[in-house]
Design an enzyme around this catalytic site. Structure first.
Site, PDB file in Angstrom:
ATOM      1  N   GLN A  98       0.852  -1.189   0.000  1.00 30.67           N
ATOM      2  CA  GLN A  98       0.000   0.000   0.000  1.00 30.67           C
ATOM      3  C   GLN A  98       0.892   1.246   0.000  1.00 30.67           C
ATOM      4  O   GLN A  98       1.689   1.450   0.922  1.00 30.67           O
ATOM      5  CB  GLN A  98      -0.924   0.060   1.209  1.00 30.67           C
ATOM      6  N   TYR A 182      -5.833  10.999   3.788  1.00 29.55           N
ATOM      7  CA  TYR A 182      -4.454  11.224   3.372  1.00 29.55           C
ATOM      8  C   TYR A 182      -4.430  11.957   2.020  1.00 29.55           C
ATOM      9  O   TYR A 182      -5.462  12.397   1.532  1.00 29.55           O
ATOM     10  CB  TYR A 182      -3.692   9.903   3.384  1.00 29.55           C
ATOM     11  N   ARG A 229      -7.600   2.233  -3.063  1.00 29.80           N
ATOM     12  CA  ARG A 229      -8.467   2.216  -1.888  1.00 29.80           C
ATOM     13  C   ARG A 229      -9.123   3.576  -1.709  1.00 29.80           C
ATOM     14  O   ARG A 229      -8.463   4.615  -1.788  1.00 29.80           O
ATOM     15  CB  ARG A 229      -7.661   1.878  -0.623  1.00 29.80           C
ATOM     16  N   GLY A 316      -9.128  -6.314   9.432  1.00 32.65           N
ATOM     17  CA  GLY A 316      -8.056  -5.569  10.054  1.00 32.65           C
ATOM     18  C   GLY A 316      -7.625  -6.161  11.374  1.00 32.65           C
ATOM     19  O   GLY A 316      -6.800  -7.071  11.430  1.00 32.65           O
TER      20      GLY A 316
END
Length: 359
Positions: A98, A182, A229, A316
C-alpha cells in the site's frame, strides 16, 4: 454459491481465498525507515490470507505522517522489502504494497532528520484539526505547504517511482491509498481542496489527482498490478464530504477503463452501503470491501461475498491478532483478542507473538 474460501483470479494473480488482510499501520520500521526481520516474520505468519495488503508505505520522505513508518523511496528500503515479499511467497502468500502519502497529516518533527527542511504538503494550505503523534508526544497539526502545479506533478512521479520499487522488491502489486484523509483523499474532499486551478474547483478537478496517480502507476507497472483504496464520506483526519456520490462515481468513471486489479472500498458508516453498491455496479473489476461494522470485521461479514456485495472481504484487527485467520473463520473460531496497547510501535509483543491454532 461463491464463498470466502473459494479461489479468485485477481487480474492474473491467483488468490487461494477471498479473505484479505487489510492495511494497518504498525510503526515498527527500523533505521532508514526500512522494514525489519520482524516485519518479514509478521507478514509471513499471515500468508494464508488470499491477499495481504501492507501497512501504508510512504513514496517519498515528505509523505511520512507517523513515527517509524516504512518507505519505498530508497535502495535500502527496496532491498529490505524484498526480504518481506520473499518470506510471504515462501509460505504461498500474495502481497500488495500500500503506497500512502499522508499529505497534511504529519508534522515537521517527523521529517526533521531529512534534508531540506521538509514540511507536510497538501492540495491547499488548510491545517487539519486535532493532533498527530510524534516521538515527543502529541502535537497540533501544522498548516501544510500548498503544492504548486509542478510539485503536484512531481508527487505523481513519486508514486510511480515507489510503485516501480515495489515491483523490484517482489510485491505482486500495489494499492494506492486514496482513503482515510491522506493526500489523495485530501484532493478529493471539498474541505481540503480549495484550489481553483485544474487540480480543484469542480468535481472533475478534485478527482483529477487521484485519477492521474492511478493512470500513471498503471502505465508504469500494469493495471493488473494496481489497486485503489477509497473511503467515500469517511470523516477520519478531519475530512468533510457531505455528498460524496458525485465525486466517487466520477472517480470510478475515470478509472474504470483501465482494467485495474481491484477497487478497495472502506465504508465510513452504516449509511454508506448504498454508495458501495452503486460503485459496485459501475466498476467491472474485483471489489474488495472493508465493510462498516459496529466492531471489528467478523465472520458474519463473509456473507457479503456469498450475496455478491463484494468479491473479497478485508479484515483488520482480527487479522492482526489471528495470524491464521482463514482457518479460524472456517472453523468459526476461537479468536485471539487484539491488544490495542501494542498496535503501534514496540517489539515482537503484540506483533509476532499471537499464537496460531494448535495442530
Amino acid at each position: 454459491m461463491t464463498t470466502a474460501f473459494d479461489p479468485i483470479d485477481l487480474s492474473g494473480t491467483q488468490l487461494a481465498n477471498r479473505i484479505a488482510m487489510a492495511p494497518m499501520t504498525r510503526s515498527r520500521a527500523g533505521a532508514g525507515r526500512v522494514p525489519t526481520g520482524l516485519t518479514a516474520e509478521y507478514y509471513a505468519q499471515r500468508a494464508s490470507a488470499g491477499l495481504i495488503i501492507t501497512e501504508g508505505i510512504q513514496p517519498s520522505p515528505v509523505g511520512q505522517g507517523y513515527p517509524d513508518t516504512p518507505g519505498l523511496h530508497s535502495d535500502e528500503q527496496t532491498a529490505a522489502w524484498r526480504r518481506v515479499t520473499d518470506a510471504v511467497h515462501a509460505e504461498g502468500g500474495r502481497i500488495f504494497a500500500q503506497i500512502m502519502h499522508s499529505g497534511r497529516i504529519g508534522h515537521p518533527d517527523l521529517l526533521a532528520d531529512q534534508p531540506g527542511g521538509l514540511r507536510p504538503v497538501a492540495p491547499s494550505a488548510v491545517a487539519a484539526r486535532g493532533k498527530v503523534f510524534t516521538h515527543e508526544g502529541p502535537k497540533d497539526y501544522v498548516t501544510p505547504h500548498e503544492l504548486t502545479d509542478a510539485e503536484v506533478r512531481e508527487t505523481i512521479a513519486d508514486f510511480v517511482a515507489a510503485a516501480r520499487n515495489a515491483v523490484a522488491a517482489g510485491f505482486d502489486g500495489v494499492e494506492l491509498h486514496g482513503a482515510n484523509g491522506y493526500l489523495i483523499h485530501q484532493f478529493l474532499a471539498p474541505n481540503t481542496n480549495l484550489r481553483t486551478d485544474a487540480w480543484g474547483g469542480s468535481v472533475e478537478g478534485r478527482v483529477r489527482f487521484a485519477a492521474e496517480v492511478v493512470k500513471a502507476v498503471a502505465a508504469e507497472i500494469g493495471p493488473e498490478r494496481t489497486g485503489l483504496r477509497i473511503s467515500p464520506g469517511n470523516p477520519f483526519n478531519d475530512i468533510d464530504e457531505p455528498a460524496p456520490e458525485e465525486t466517487y462515481t466520477a472517480l470510478v468513471a475515470a478509472i474504470e477503463p483501465l482494467g485495474l486489479a481491484y477497487l478497495h472500498v472502506l465504508e465510513g458508516g452504516p449509511d454508506s452501503r448504498a454508495l458501495t453498491l452503486e460503485l459496485r455496479k459501475r466498476f467491472s473489476g474485483t471489489l474488495v470491501l472493508n465493510p462498516a461494522t459496529e466492531g471489528p470485521t467478523s465472520a458474519e461479514e463473509l456473507a457479503l461475498i456469498e450475496n455478491g456485495t463484494a468479491d473479497i472481504v478485508a479484515f483488520g484487527a482480527l487479522f492482526l491478532a489471528n495470524p491464521d485467520l482463514p482457518a479460524r473463520l472456517r472453523a468459526n473460531g476461537p479468536y485471539n483478542t487484539p491488544d490495542t496497547a501494542t498496535f503501534y510501535g514496540g517489539d515482537h509483543r503484540g506483533y509476532t507473538d499471537y499464537p496460531a491454532l494448535a495442530g
